[in-house]
Design an enzyme around this catalytic site. Structure first.
Site, PDB file in Angstrom:
ATOM      1  NE  ARG A 242      74.549 -56.667 -24.892  1.00  0.00           N
ATOM      2  CZ  ARG A 242      74.312 -57.409 -25.842  1.00  0.00           C
ATOM      3  NH1 ARG A 242      75.143 -58.351 -26.141  1.00  0.00           N
ATOM      4  NH2 ARG A 242      72.936 -57.569 -26.056  1.00  0.00           N
TER       5      ARG A 242
ATOM      6  CD  GLU B 274      79.065 -53.812 -29.530  1.00  0.00           C
ATOM      7  OE1 GLU B 274      77.926 -53.932 -30.150  1.00  0.00           O
ATOM      8  OE2 GLU B 274      79.440 -54.751 -29.036  1.00  0.00           O
TER       9      GLU B 274
ATOM     10  CG  HIS C  92      77.600 -57.486 -31.256  1.00  0.00           C
ATOM     11  ND1 HIS C  92      77.333 -56.624 -30.357  1.00  0.00           N
ATOM     12  CD2 HIS C  92      76.887 -58.574 -31.042  1.00  0.00           C
ATOM     13  CE1 HIS C  92      76.140 -56.971 -29.575  1.00  0.00           C
ATOM     14  NE2 HIS C  92      76.000 -58.318 -29.996  1.00  0.00           N
TER      15      HIS C  92
HETATM   16  P1  NAP Z   1      70.941 -66.294 -19.449  1.00  0.00           P
HETATM   17  O1  NAP Z   1      70.352 -67.731 -19.711  1.00  0.00           O
HETATM   18  O2  NAP Z   1      70.193 -65.460 -18.547  1.00  0.00           O
HETATM   19  O3  NAP Z   1      72.439 -66.445 -18.633  1.00  0.00           O
HETATM   20  C1  NAP Z   1      72.859 -65.636 -17.941  1.00  0.00           C
HETATM   21  C2  NAP Z   1      73.873 -66.308 -17.166  1.00  0.00           C
HETATM   22  O4  NAP Z   1      74.784 -65.267 -16.453  1.00  0.00           O
HETATM   23  C3  NAP Z   1      73.409 -66.676 -15.836  1.00  0.00           C
HETATM   24  O5  NAP Z   1      74.070 -67.843 -15.688  1.00  0.00           O
HETATM   25  C4  NAP Z   1      73.344 -66.147 -14.791  1.00  0.00           C
HETATM   26  O6  NAP Z   1      73.487 -66.675 -13.435  1.00  0.00           O
HETATM   27  C5  NAP Z   1      74.635 -65.100 -15.165  1.00  0.00           C
HETATM   28  N1  NAP Z   1      74.883 -63.914 -14.548  1.00  0.00           N
HETATM   29  C6  NAP Z   1      73.966 -62.746 -14.561  1.00  0.00           C
HETATM   30  N2  NAP Z   1      74.332 -61.665 -13.960  1.00  0.00           N
HETATM   31  C7  NAP Z   1      75.467 -62.271 -13.321  1.00  0.00           C
HETATM   32  C8  NAP Z   1      76.542 -61.327 -12.446  1.00  0.00           C
HETATM   33  N3  NAP Z   1      76.106 -60.148 -12.015  1.00  0.00           N
HETATM   34  N4  NAP Z   1      77.639 -62.189 -12.415  1.00  0.00           N
HETATM   35  C9  NAP Z   1      77.807 -63.290 -12.524  1.00  0.00           C
HETATM   36  N5  NAP Z   1      77.021 -64.023 -13.406  1.00  0.00           N
HETATM   37  C10 NAP Z   1      75.954 -63.414 -13.582  1.00  0.00           C
HETATM   38  O7  NAP Z   1      71.011 -65.715 -20.730  1.00  0.00           O
HETATM   39  P2  NAP Z   1      71.881 -66.024 -22.114  1.00  0.00           P
HETATM   40  O8  NAP Z   1      70.500 -66.297 -22.902  1.00  0.00           O
HETATM   41  O9  NAP Z   1      72.656 -67.053 -21.885  1.00  0.00           O
HETATM   42  O10 NAP Z   1      72.642 -64.661 -22.517  1.00  0.00           O
HETATM   43  C11 NAP Z   1      73.530 -64.305 -21.903  1.00  0.00           C
HETATM   44  C12 NAP Z   1      74.048 -62.944 -22.382  1.00  0.00           C
HETATM   45  O11 NAP Z   1      74.930 -63.153 -23.576  1.00  0.00           O
HETATM   46  C13 NAP Z   1      73.103 -62.077 -22.960  1.00  0.00           C
HETATM   47  O12 NAP Z   1      72.415 -61.171 -21.986  1.00  0.00           O
HETATM   48  C14 NAP Z   1      73.944 -61.134 -23.778  1.00  0.00           C
HETATM   49  O13 NAP Z   1      74.530 -59.922 -23.157  1.00  0.00           O
HETATM   50  C15 NAP Z   1      75.117 -62.093 -24.363  1.00  0.00           C
HETATM   51  N6  NAP Z   1      74.795 -62.186 -25.791  1.00  0.00           N
HETATM   52  C16 NAP Z   1      75.773 -61.839 -26.799  1.00  0.00           C
HETATM   53  C17 NAP Z   1      75.677 -62.095 -27.980  1.00  0.00           C
HETATM   54  C18 NAP Z   1      76.503 -61.549 -29.181  1.00  0.00           C
HETATM   55  O14 NAP Z   1      76.115 -61.626 -30.361  1.00  0.00           O
HETATM   56  N7  NAP Z   1      77.890 -61.668 -28.793  1.00  0.00           N
HETATM   57  C19 NAP Z   1      74.514 -62.955 -28.269  1.00  0.00           C
HETATM   58  C20 NAP Z   1      73.584 -63.202 -27.439  1.00  0.00           C
HETATM   59  C21 NAP Z   1      73.541 -63.041 -26.216  1.00  0.00           C
HETATM   60  P3  NAP Z   1      73.095 -65.939 -12.175  1.00  0.00           P
HETATM   61  O15 NAP Z   1      71.827 -65.353 -12.300  1.00  0.00           O
HETATM   62  O16 NAP Z   1      72.944 -67.293 -10.950  1.00  0.00           O
HETATM   63  O17 NAP Z   1      74.406 -65.111 -12.030  1.00  0.00           O
HETATM   64  C1  8YV Z   2      72.748 -59.462 -31.540  1.00  0.00           C
HETATM   65  C2  8YV Z   2      72.789 -59.902 -29.078  1.00  0.00           C
HETATM   66  O1  8YV Z   2      73.781 -59.162 -32.111  1.00  0.00           O
HETATM   67  O2  8YV Z   2      71.098 -61.278 -28.432  1.00  0.00           O
HETATM   68  C3  8YV Z   2      71.950 -60.377 -28.385  1.00  0.00           C
HETATM   69  O3  8YV Z   2      71.953 -60.153 -27.020  1.00  0.00           O
HETATM   70  O4  8YV Z   2      73.915 -59.284 -28.563  1.00  0.00           O
HETATM   71  C4  8YV Z   2      73.052 -60.529 -30.461  1.00  0.00           C
HETATM   72  O5  8YV Z   2      72.077 -61.640 -30.719  1.00  0.00           O
HETATM   73  C5  8YV Z   2      71.800 -58.276 -31.434  1.00  0.00           C
HETATM   74  O6  8YV Z   2      70.786 -58.373 -30.594  1.00  0.00           O
HETATM   75  C6  8YV Z   2      71.453 -57.801 -32.807  1.00  0.00           C
HETATM   76  O7  8YV Z   2      72.507 -56.676 -33.078  1.00  0.00           O
END
Ligand code: NAP
Ligand code: 8YV
Length: 314
Positions: free
Chosen positions: A232, A261, A280
């Site tokens: 994010r 965004e 994104h």
């Molecule tokens: P997840 O399985 O819950 O993994 C999150 C990771 O972050 C865990 O390893 C967690 O470990 C760590 N974390 C959480 N809070 C933290 C903190 N304060 N400091 C350091 N590490 C921390 O989630 P995921 O499914 O992998 O998704 C992760 C994130 O990716 C989403 O929440 C979203 O923001 C982002 N994302 C972005 C896109 C995009 O389009 N760019 C798409 C999908 C997801 P600990 O709890 O041990 O700290």
């Molecule tokens: C998407 C995301 O871009 O899953 C998330 O957290 O940031 C992305 O997969 C979004 O949710 C749809 O705009």
């Protein structure tokens, strides 16, 4: 009269997936309404669910006083006021797991684009500069580098799998170490940055991670270091990022997400040599967006049929 639940759709998500939702719900598309207040007043009270992408604040929740469920199109739910939802007995569901591969692919695409300068070299080739000016300048390795993954959860693990295939040495940071991976754990981000060539952020957003990637972390990555952010925008201190890139204390950045965004800090537009930007799109393939939509469809169906929710977050 239909017994389908009414759903207030705050923001449009993948249209074919929204169309599937119409099979089991009556959807009201707030984002299309000119007079949003009037639209909410008319349709809000009959809605038992709210569909959203990145934002569901108190006012939206209050405008749908009979809502029992919030469908969040995304795994990250930092834009949803989960505390307020819980207070009112509203369940929130998200779309975990189905997007892991897609987002990990994009993290590597950004990494490779930056380290091997694919975007910049494309512009060089198209402008006829190869013939006019000679060979393109040498770049830095992507393979055989040291990468630090910030957030080794579902997506972080898929990023790690891909980095391993690129013969990278993998380290990670999160709040609690994992006991099921052979990678080096760092409790301290600056320390990890000092030891790495590349850092990839893939944590949730929100207050707990705000500006986690700070100027000292960037400076520790160094003048040849690369920061990839697919988490994010709030996770990276963007004022510090722009300063570090301008001053050359951080080598490069490859970013998919931004603090406000769809606006991107303008200073980044000027940085063609060392910055790669995408809007994104890490999960934005047809296949994955449909899969995300179907997770919400399955949750709504479960709720309607009185079954357990599949991906609750509260
Ligand atoms: P997840 O399985 O819950 O993994 C999150 C990771 O972050 C865990 O390893 C967690 O470990 C760590 N974390 C959480 N809070 C933290 C903190 N304060 N400091 C350091 N590490 C921390 O989630 P995921 O499914 O992998 O998704 C992760 C994130 O990716 C989403 O929440 C979203 O923001 C982002 N994302 C972005 C896109 C995009 O389009 N760019 C798409 C999908 C997801 P600990 O709890 O041990 O700290
Ligand atoms: C998407 C995301 O871009 O899953 C998330 O957290 O940031 C992305 O997969 C979004 O949710 C749809 O705009």
């Amino acid at each position: 009269m239909s017994d389908k639940p009414h759903v207030m759709i705050h923001s449009s998500w993948y249209p074919p997936a929204l169309a599937r939702l119409d099979e089991i719900a009556i959807t009201h598309h707030l984002y299309k309404a000119d007079d949003k207040a009037a639209f909410l007043a008319e349709h809000g009270p009959k809605c038992s669910a709210i569909g959203t992408m990145h934002s569901c604040d108190v006012s939206l929740i209050e405008a749908c006083p009979n809502a029992e469920l919030i469908l969040n199109f995304g795994v990250g739910y930092d834009g949803v006021d989960v505390a307020k939802a819980s207070e009112r007995g509203i369940k929130v569901v998200n779309t975990p797991a189905v997007l892991n591969d897609c987002v990990a692919d994009m993290a590597l695409a950004l990494l490779l684009s930056s380290r091997r300068r694919v975007v910049h070299a494309d512009a060089y080739a198209r402008a006829g500069r190869w013939a006019a000016e000679g060979d393109y300048p040498y770049t830095l390795n992507a393979h055989s580098t040291k990468v630090g993954i910030v957030g080794l959860g579902r997506i972080g693990m898929e990023i790690a799998n891909r980095c391993a295939a690129f013969k990278m040495e993998i380290a990670y940071h999160k709040r609690t170490p994992r006991d099921d991976v052979p990678f080096k754990y760092y409790a301290d981000l600056v320390e990890m940055a000092r030891d790495c060539d590349i850092m990839i952020a893939i944590t949730p957003g929100g207050d707990a991670t705000r500006n986690l990637i700070s100027r000292p972390v960037m400076d520790a990555l160094g003048p040849e270091g690369l920061l990839v952010n697919v988490a994010r925008g709030s996770v990276v201190d963007h004022d510090a990022l722009i300063a570090a890139l301008n001053e050359g204390t951080l080598g490069a950045a490859a970013l998919d997400v931004y603090p406000s965004e769809p606006n991107i800090p303008e200073a980044l537009f000027e940085m063609r040599e060392n910055v790669v930007l995408t809007p994104h799109i890490a999960s934005a393939t047809h296949y994955t967006r449909m899969a995300m939509g179907m997770v919400l469809y399955d949750n709504l169906k479960a709720k309607t049929e009185g079954r357990e929710l599949i991906t609750p977050v509260n």
